[in-house]
Design a protein around this motif. Structure first.
Motif, PDB file in Angstrom:
ATOM      1  N   ALA A 255      51.590  28.035  76.912  1.00  0.00           N
ATOM      2  CA  ALA A 255      52.518  28.956  77.568  1.00  0.00           C
ATOM      3  C   ALA A 255      53.306  28.215  78.637  1.00  0.00           C
ATOM      4  O   ALA A 255      52.970  27.083  79.015  1.00  0.00           O
ATOM      5  CB  ALA A 255      51.764  30.135  78.181  1.00  0.00           C
ATOM      6  N   GLN A 256      54.353  28.870  79.100  1.00  0.00           N
ATOM      7  CA  GLN A 256      55.143  28.343  80.209  1.00  0.00           C
ATOM      8  C   GLN A 256      55.294  29.440  81.254  1.00  0.00           C
ATOM      9  O   GLN A 256      55.575  30.598  80.917  1.00  0.00           O
ATOM     10  CB  GLN A 256      56.520  27.880  79.732  1.00  0.00           C
ATOM     11  N   LEU A 257      55.087  29.065  82.499  1.00  0.00           N
ATOM     12  CA  LEU A 257      55.257  29.990  83.612  1.00  0.00           C
ATOM     13  C   LEU A 257      56.660  29.807  84.178  1.00  0.00           C
ATOM     14  O   LEU A 257      57.027  28.715  84.620  1.00  0.00           O
ATOM     15  CB  LEU A 257      54.207  29.723  84.689  1.00  0.00           C
ATOM     16  N   GLN A 258      57.434  30.882  84.149  1.00  0.00           N
ATOM     17  CA  GLN A 258      58.811  30.821  84.642  1.00  0.00           C
ATOM     18  C   GLN A 258      58.845  31.093  86.143  1.00  0.00           C
ATOM     19  O   GLN A 258      58.308  32.090  86.612  1.00  0.00           O
ATOM     20  CB  GLN A 258      59.671  31.862  83.923  1.00  0.00           C
ATOM     21  N   ASP A 259      59.455  30.181  86.859  1.00  0.00           N
ATOM     22  CA  ASP A 259      59.624  30.329  88.302  1.00  0.00           C
ATOM     23  C   ASP A 259      61.061  29.942  88.628  1.00  0.00           C
ATOM     24  O   ASP A 259      61.367  28.775  88.885  1.00  0.00           O
ATOM     25  CB  ASP A 259      58.632  29.441  89.047  1.00  0.00           C
TER      26      ASP A 259
ATOM     27  N   ASP B 266      64.451  28.709  87.771  1.00  0.00           N
ATOM     28  CA  ASP B 266      64.917  27.863  86.671  1.00  0.00           C
ATOM     29  C   ASP B 266      63.832  26.912  86.179  1.00  0.00           C
ATOM     30  O   ASP B 266      63.991  26.266  85.141  1.00  0.00           O
ATOM     31  CB  ASP B 266      66.135  27.043  87.122  1.00  0.00           C
ATOM     32  N   ALA B 267      62.739  26.819  86.923  1.00  0.00           N
ATOM     33  CA  ALA B 267      61.665  25.891  86.552  1.00  0.00           C
ATOM     34  C   ALA B 267      60.682  26.563  85.595  1.00  0.00           C
ATOM     35  O   ALA B 267      60.475  27.778  85.630  1.00  0.00           O
ATOM     36  CB  ALA B 267      60.935  25.421  87.805  1.00  0.00           C
ATOM     37  N   ARG B 268      60.097  25.745  84.742  1.00  0.00           N
ATOM     38  CA  ARG B 268      59.073  26.227  83.814  1.00  0.00           C
ATOM     39  C   ARG B 268      57.866  25.303  83.895  1.00  0.00           C
ATOM     40  O   ARG B 268      58.002  24.088  83.732  1.00  0.00           O
ATOM     41  CB  ARG B 268      59.606  26.275  82.382  1.00  0.00           C
ATOM     42  N   ARG B 269      56.723  25.901  84.138  1.00  0.00           N
ATOM     43  CA  ARG B 269      55.495  25.122  84.298  1.00  0.00           C
ATOM     44  C   ARG B 269      54.617  25.289  83.064  1.00  0.00           C
ATOM     45  O   ARG B 269      54.226  26.409  82.719  1.00  0.00           O
ATOM     46  CB  ARG B 269      54.741  25.596  85.533  1.00  0.00           C
ATOM     47  N   PRO B 270      54.276  24.211  82.375  1.00  0.00           N
ATOM     48  CA  PRO B 270      53.408  24.336  81.200  1.00  0.00           C
ATOM     49  C   PRO B 270      51.961  24.617  81.602  1.00  0.00           C
ATOM     50  O   PRO B 270      51.449  24.055  82.574  1.00  0.00           O
ATOM     51  CB  PRO B 270      53.536  22.969  80.521  1.00  0.00           C
ATOM     52  N   LEU B 271      51.321  25.493  80.848  1.00  0.00           N
ATOM     53  CA  LEU B 271      49.916  25.817  81.091  1.00  0.00           C
ATOM     54  C   LEU B 271      49.323  26.414  79.820  1.00  0.00           C
ATOM     55  O   LEU B 271      49.987  26.515  78.787  1.00  0.00           O
ATOM     56  CB  LEU B 271      49.771  26.777  82.282  1.00  0.00           C
ATOM     57  N   ALA B 272      48.061  26.784  79.901  1.00  0.00           N
ATOM     58  CA  ALA B 272      47.378  27.424  78.775  1.00  0.00           C
ATOM     59  C   ALA B 272      47.014  28.849  79.163  1.00  0.00           C
ATOM     60  O   ALA B 272      46.707  29.129  80.325  1.00  0.00           O
ATOM     61  CB  ALA B 272      46.130  26.640  78.392  1.00  0.00           C
ATOM     62  N   LEU B 273      47.056  29.741  78.200  1.00  0.00           N
ATOM     63  CA  LEU B 273      46.708  31.146  78.415  1.00  0.00           C
ATOM     64  C   LEU B 273      45.565  31.512  77.478  1.00  0.00           C
ATOM     65  O   LEU B 273      45.687  31.357  76.260  1.00  0.00           O
ATOM     66  CB  LEU B 273      47.913  32.045  78.132  1.00  0.00           C
ATOM     67  N   LYS B 274      44.458  31.972  78.058  1.00  0.00           N
ATOM     68  CA  LYS B 274      43.362  32.481  77.239  1.00  0.00           C
ATOM     69  C   LYS B 274      43.383  33.994  77.276  1.00  0.00           C
ATOM     70  O   LYS B 274      43.265  34.605  78.343  1.00  0.00           O
ATOM     71  CB  LYS B 274      42.001  31.970  77.720  1.00  0.00           C
ATOM     72  N   LEU B 275      43.569  34.599  76.105  1.00  0.00           N
ATOM     73  CA  LEU B 275      43.527  36.049  75.963  1.00  0.00           C
ATOM     74  C   LEU B 275      42.166  36.430  75.391  1.00  0.00           C
ATOM     75  O   LEU B 275      41.779  35.957  74.314  1.00  0.00           O
ATOM     76  CB  LEU B 275      44.647  36.531  75.034  1.00  0.00           C
ATOM     77  N   PHE B 276      41.456  37.278  76.112  1.00  0.00           N
ATOM     78  CA  PHE B 276      40.098  37.638  75.714  1.00  0.00           C
ATOM     79  C   PHE B 276      40.124  38.797  74.726  1.00  0.00           C
ATOM     80  O   PHE B 276      40.955  39.702  74.814  1.00  0.00           O
ATOM     81  CB  PHE B 276      39.269  38.002  76.944  1.00  0.00           C
ATOM     82  N   LYS B 277      39.171  38.753  73.805  1.00  0.00           N
ATOM     83  CA  LYS B 277      39.123  39.769  72.757  1.00  0.00           C
ATOM     84  C   LYS B 277      38.566  41.092  73.263  1.00  0.00           C
ATOM     85  O   LYS B 277      38.876  42.141  72.727  1.00  0.00           O
ATOM     86  CB  LYS B 277      38.286  39.257  71.581  1.00  0.00           C
ATOM     87  N   GLY B 278      37.705  41.032  74.257  1.00  0.00           N
ATOM     88  CA  GLY B 278      37.233  42.267  74.869  1.00  0.00           C
ATOM     89  C   GLY B 278      35.929  42.792  74.321  1.00  0.00           C
ATOM     90  O   GLY B 278      35.134  43.367  75.048  1.00  0.00           O
ATOM     91  N   GLU B 279      35.662  42.596  73.037  1.00  0.00           N
ATOM     92  CA  GLU B 279      34.425  43.123  72.489  1.00  0.00           C
ATOM     93  C   GLU B 279      33.259  42.179  72.788  1.00  0.00           C
ATOM     94  O   GLU B 279      33.445  41.082  73.292  1.00  0.00           O
ATOM     95  CB  GLU B 279      34.541  43.346  70.974  1.00  0.00           C
ATOM     96  N   VAL B 280      32.070  42.645  72.456  1.00  0.00           N
ATOM     97  CA  VAL B 280      30.878  41.817  72.645  1.00  0.00           C
ATOM     98  C   VAL B 280      30.935  40.633  71.693  1.00  0.00           C
ATOM     99  O   VAL B 280      31.253  40.779  70.513  1.00  0.00           O
ATOM    100  CB  VAL B 280      29.599  42.637  72.381  1.00  0.00           C
ATOM    101  N   THR B 281      30.654  39.452  72.228  1.00  0.00           N
ATOM    102  CA  THR B 281      30.557  38.264  71.390  1.00  0.00           C
ATOM    103  C   THR B 281      29.088  37.888  71.241  1.00  0.00           C
ATOM    104  O   THR B 281      28.204  38.526  71.808  1.00  0.00           O
ATOM    105  CB  THR B 281      31.320  37.087  72.010  1.00  0.00           C
TER     106      THR B 281
END
Length: 348
Positions: free
Chosen positions: A132-136, A138-153
């Motif tokens: 992902a990129q974080l927009q600030d 005109d600048a864009r910062r590269p990063l990672a986004l973890k989206l959780f599934k929510g159910e029991v693993t």
């Protein structure tokens, strides 16, 4: 259809692993203690209010998942099980206060509209990771986004994993948490993380059905003694840091360790993390055994020169101490770090 009971007749004496994640089981039969070959028992997401005392007779049990149940406390005998190395118990009433406190720790909130989502980088039991990129402005910062599934693993709940990630703080061998996601259109919880240098790669693959509790390494993988020592120092350092912050990783495996050829490591995946409650040292010593098994695997893949024999022998001796089946006789990570530092000095 959820399972509500486990008949004693369904448990063969030669049972090695049993996975009953996300069911409605309230009681385990006492006969489970007769399964003396049992190595892996996964019970996250049930309704257990107690564990049968007969489970203490399963001396070969190495991995136990009891997160997201209704347990009011951990039984005393659990921390004395001779081979138990990977334990997850978050999401039970006795640990709720610590988890709630950690979940409220102040970290930056990053709104969904600020992000540009890229390709999927990976997926695990608890969620998906995207570039992902974080927009600030005109600048864009590269990063990672973890989206959780929510159910029991198989390990537990996304909420407790997020709480542990936030409570872990900053350490050179941890993937830095940059913020908490807010405003997702479907209210999916998420964390923003630093991107991992692509030079890092995963040390091993998770256990197979055949290996049960042991990771699967690429054929022919070999390391120098110096690199093994550097990796062990990095892992010991970060686990000691976590224990000081009252966190047990719960899944200290090579498949959760990213490494570079120069010996640098990162420890990831907090899906099985638990907050140390009450008897901290005995629980820490369980994780010492996991470290000892990791040491064993790395030393088996280590090439050392004749002038390094003494250091190799010292590491082998430490590995045996870490895997001592008398839990109280295992060293804690502060001592492990000191002994590894002595080995490093001898290599200089």
């Amino acid at each position: 259809c959820a399972i509500e009971s486990v008949p004693a007749t369904s448990l063969p004496a030669n049972l090695r692993w049993l996975i009953l994640t996300d069911n409605r089981i309230e009681v385990l039969p006492d006969e489970i203690g007769q399964c003396r070959q049992l190595q892996k028992l996964m019970l996250a997401g049930n309704r257990l209010q107690a564990l049968p005392e007969s489970l203490a007779d399963c001396h070969n049990l190495e991995l136990l998942r009891i997160a997201a149940n209704h347990l009011p406390q951990l039984p005393d005998w659990l921390a004395r099980m001779p081979r138990l190395a990977w334990l997850a118990y978050a999401g039970n009433p006795f640990s709720a206060a610590q988890e709630q406190y950690a979940a409220q720790l102040p970290i930056p909130a990053i709104a969904w509209p600020q992000l540009l989502l890229g390709e999927k980088l990976g997926e695990g039991a608890s969620g998906q990771i995207f570039r992902a990129q974080l927009q600030d402005g005109d600048a864009r910062r590269p990063l990672a986004l973890k989206l959780f599934k929510g159910e029991v693993t198989s390990d537990g709940l996304a909420a407790t994993e997020m709480a542990a990630c936030m409570a872990a703080g900053v350490h050179p061998q941890l993937i830095t948490v940059l913020g908490r996601l807010t405003g997702h259109p479907q209210q999916v919880p998420g964390l923003l993380l630093a991107l991992i240098d692509p030079a890092f790669r995963v040390l091993a693959r998770p256990p197979s059905l055949e290996s049960c509790t042991r990771d699967c390494y690429p054929p022919g993988l070999q390391f120098s003694l110096r690199h093994v020592l550097l990796m062990l120092q990095g892992v010991a350092s970060v686990v000691c840091h976590l224990h000081q912050r009252q966190i047990m990783h719960g899944d200290l495996y090579a498949h959760n360790i990213h490494f570079q050829p120069d010996g640098r490591v990162l420890l990831g995946d907090f899906g099985a993390a638990s907050f140390l409650a009450g008897r901290a040292e005995p629980l820490q010593r369980l994780e010492v055994r996991a470290f000892g098994l990791l040491m064993q695997e790395l030393l088996q893949r280590c090439q050392h020169q004749s002038n390094q024999a003494a250091v190799h022998a010292s590491l082998a001796g430490l590995q045996q101490r870490c895997c001592n089946e008398i839990v109280a006789q295992r060293p804690l990570f502060a001592e492990i770090q000191a002994l590894l530092a002595q080995c490093s000095a001898a290599m200089a």
